[in-house]
Design an enzyme around this catalytic site. Structure first.
Site, PDB file in Angstrom:
ATOM      1  N   HIS A 272       0.862  -1.195   0.000  1.00 44.52           N
ATOM      2  CA  HIS A 272       0.000   0.000   0.000  1.00 44.52           C
ATOM      3  C   HIS A 272       0.891   1.235   0.000  1.00 44.52           C
ATOM      4  O   HIS A 272       1.937   1.252   0.629  1.00 44.52           O
ATOM      5  CB  HIS A 272      -0.893   0.030   1.262  1.00 44.52           C
ATOM      6  N   ASP A 329      -7.955  -5.378  -0.046  1.00 39.79           N
ATOM      7  CA  ASP A 329      -8.427  -6.279  -1.108  1.00 39.79           C
ATOM      8  C   ASP A 329      -8.055  -7.740  -0.889  1.00 39.79           C
ATOM      9  O   ASP A 329      -8.501  -8.600  -1.648  1.00 39.79           O
ATOM     10  CB  ASP A 329      -7.848  -5.807  -2.456  1.00 39.79           C
TER      11      ASP A 329
END
Ligand code: SDX
Length: 393
Positions: A272, A329
């Site tokens: 991320h 996700d």
């Protein structure tokens, strides 16, 4: 001449923005919507409450929530001609491409929702898109399954009517809502509702900054979210886990591939730009995955593969050095799958969840009367050159 830039003192640097909506601390793994922690909201609020909080800045009173819900329900019929637009797509079309197009097409059937300057007109456009977007999202699934298209059942909740529009079998009596599925989807939508200036939200803000209208801005956000590096990762995670399962469940090969600089493969659902610690949403979703599959009595071998892959990656120096952790996700697709949502619809569910965040960020940008977005560049091209006739090139 060297390509370096110095910002002219008066230049409005519109590459980044100030916002009061969502706070992230990537090092500590903190996420708050309008100051409330994601953990509390996921536990105690419902999706429409959180949508109200993100958009208007405060948790709604009972009366405010009721009026918000009524105003949305009043707008939930989608123009019949939109079905003609939908029919024009091939069955093979990806639901995110269809959703982005249908969302943009909404503008044609709601022209008054384009040039909105007053708060009152913004509110009208906001309740319209909140009402119609889930209908369009459900229609993308119905289109793939060649099923009838239903409008919202206005006697049930926001999440309940979304599920019913998606899964109501044609010529059958009422779709039976499963409380576990409703609660799990409501929580997932909350967890996806906003995430400050991510790729798709920045897209919504920059398109909205030209005053192109809310529906066109949301349509652009859907397109940005579609990418596998962004919201499309939830679909790519399941495809990756399926590949590992088909390959005998050995995760080490995929870890090695993900580390290989010459191989474009990346561990989907990992890493991320902001979180250099566990994504707090991933923690909540991982816990929910065990609960939901248990309550639904679903045994899904890819959940164990996902846990094995996570363990192996978190113990691998490459991932440790780069502070790569599971993101939102990584586990969400496992829950969507257990609910019977097809893989190609996962990113559409992400979009339904992210809608209130996109709206909140668009509204903030418009109310602050921000100038048109114009990020700067560092010029690294040729210095001035004289034109050459073609005979001399
Ligand atoms: C979302 O921004 C948001 O908030 C997004 C989001 C939201 O709510 O809106 O949180 C939702 O989009 C989550 C991310 C979903 N995408 C994926 O899971 C795709 C896989 N992840 C990667 O592609 C990547 O981690 C990104 C895109 C998420 C972040 O990319 P960055 O910040 O540009 O990181 P990077 O490419 O600079 O990587 C730094 C290093 C590189 O290695 P080195 O060149 O330093 O040797 O880490 C490596 C990368 O190669 N790396 C990975 C990796 N992610 C980064 N290596 C293997 N697998 C990965 N997943």
């Amino acid at each position: 001449e060297t390509g370096a830039i110095t910002l002219d003192p008066g230049y409005k640097n519109t590459g980044s923005c100030e916002s009061a909506i969502t706070f992230l601390d990537g090092e500590k793994g903190i996420l708050r919507y309008r100051g409330y922690s994601i953990e509390e909201l996921a536990e105690k609020a419902d999706f429409l409450e959180v949508a109200y909080l993100l958009i208007f800045g405060e948790l709604p009173t009972e009366t405010q929530l009721q009026k918000f819900n009524t105003d949305i329900l009043d707008q939930s019929i989608v123009n019949e001609d939109m079905k003609t637009v939908l029919k024009g797509f091939p069955e093979s079309a990806h639901p995110m491409g269809v959703l982005s197009s249908l969302t943009s097409a909404l503008t044609a059937f709601n022209p008054k929702s384009v040039n909105v300057d007053s708060e009152e007109d913004m509110y009208k456009a906001i309740v319209k898109i909140l009402a119609k977007f889930p209908v369009l999202a459900a229609w993308t699934l119905r289109k793939k399954n060649n099923q009838n298209l239903y409008n919202k059942d206005t006697n049930i909740g926001y999440v309940e009517s979304l599920l019913k529009m998606m899964f109501q079998e044609d010529n059958k009596k009422n779709y039976k809502l499963n409380k576990t599925v409703v609660n799990a989807l409501d929580k997932l939508l909350i967890l996806h509702a906003d995430h400050e200036q991510n790729c798709s939200t920045s897209t919504v803000r920059i398109v909205g900054s030209s005053h192109a209208g809310l529906f066109a801005s949301i349509s652009a956000g859907v397109s940005a979210l579609w990418g596998p590096l962004h919201g499309g990762a939830n679909q790519a995670v399941i495809e990756m886990l399926e590949e590992i399962k088909a390959d005998g469940g050995d995760t080490s090969k995929f870890i090695a591939k993900a580390k290989d600089k010459d191989d474009p493969f990346r561990l989907m659902g990992f890493g991320h730009r902001v979180y250099k610690n566990f994504d707090p949403r991933a923690k909540i979703i991982k816990k929910a995955a065990d609960e939901v599959l248990g309550q639904l009595g679903v045994e899904d071998p890819i959940l164990e593969i996902a846990k094995g892959l996570e363990k192996a990656a978190l113990e691998d120096q490459y991932f440790i050095d780069r502070k790569l952790y599971p993101n939102v996700d990584f586990y969400s697709g496992i829950i969507y799958r257990a609910m019977g949502i097809p893989t190609e619809m996962f990113t559409v569910m992400f979009a339904v969840g992210r809608l209130p965040g996109w709206i909140a960020q668009w509204r903030e940008m418009r109310l602050r009367k921000e100038p048109i977005g114009r990020p700067r560049q560092v010029y690294i091209g040729e210095t001035h050159r004289k034109f050459k006739d073609i005979a001399n090139r």
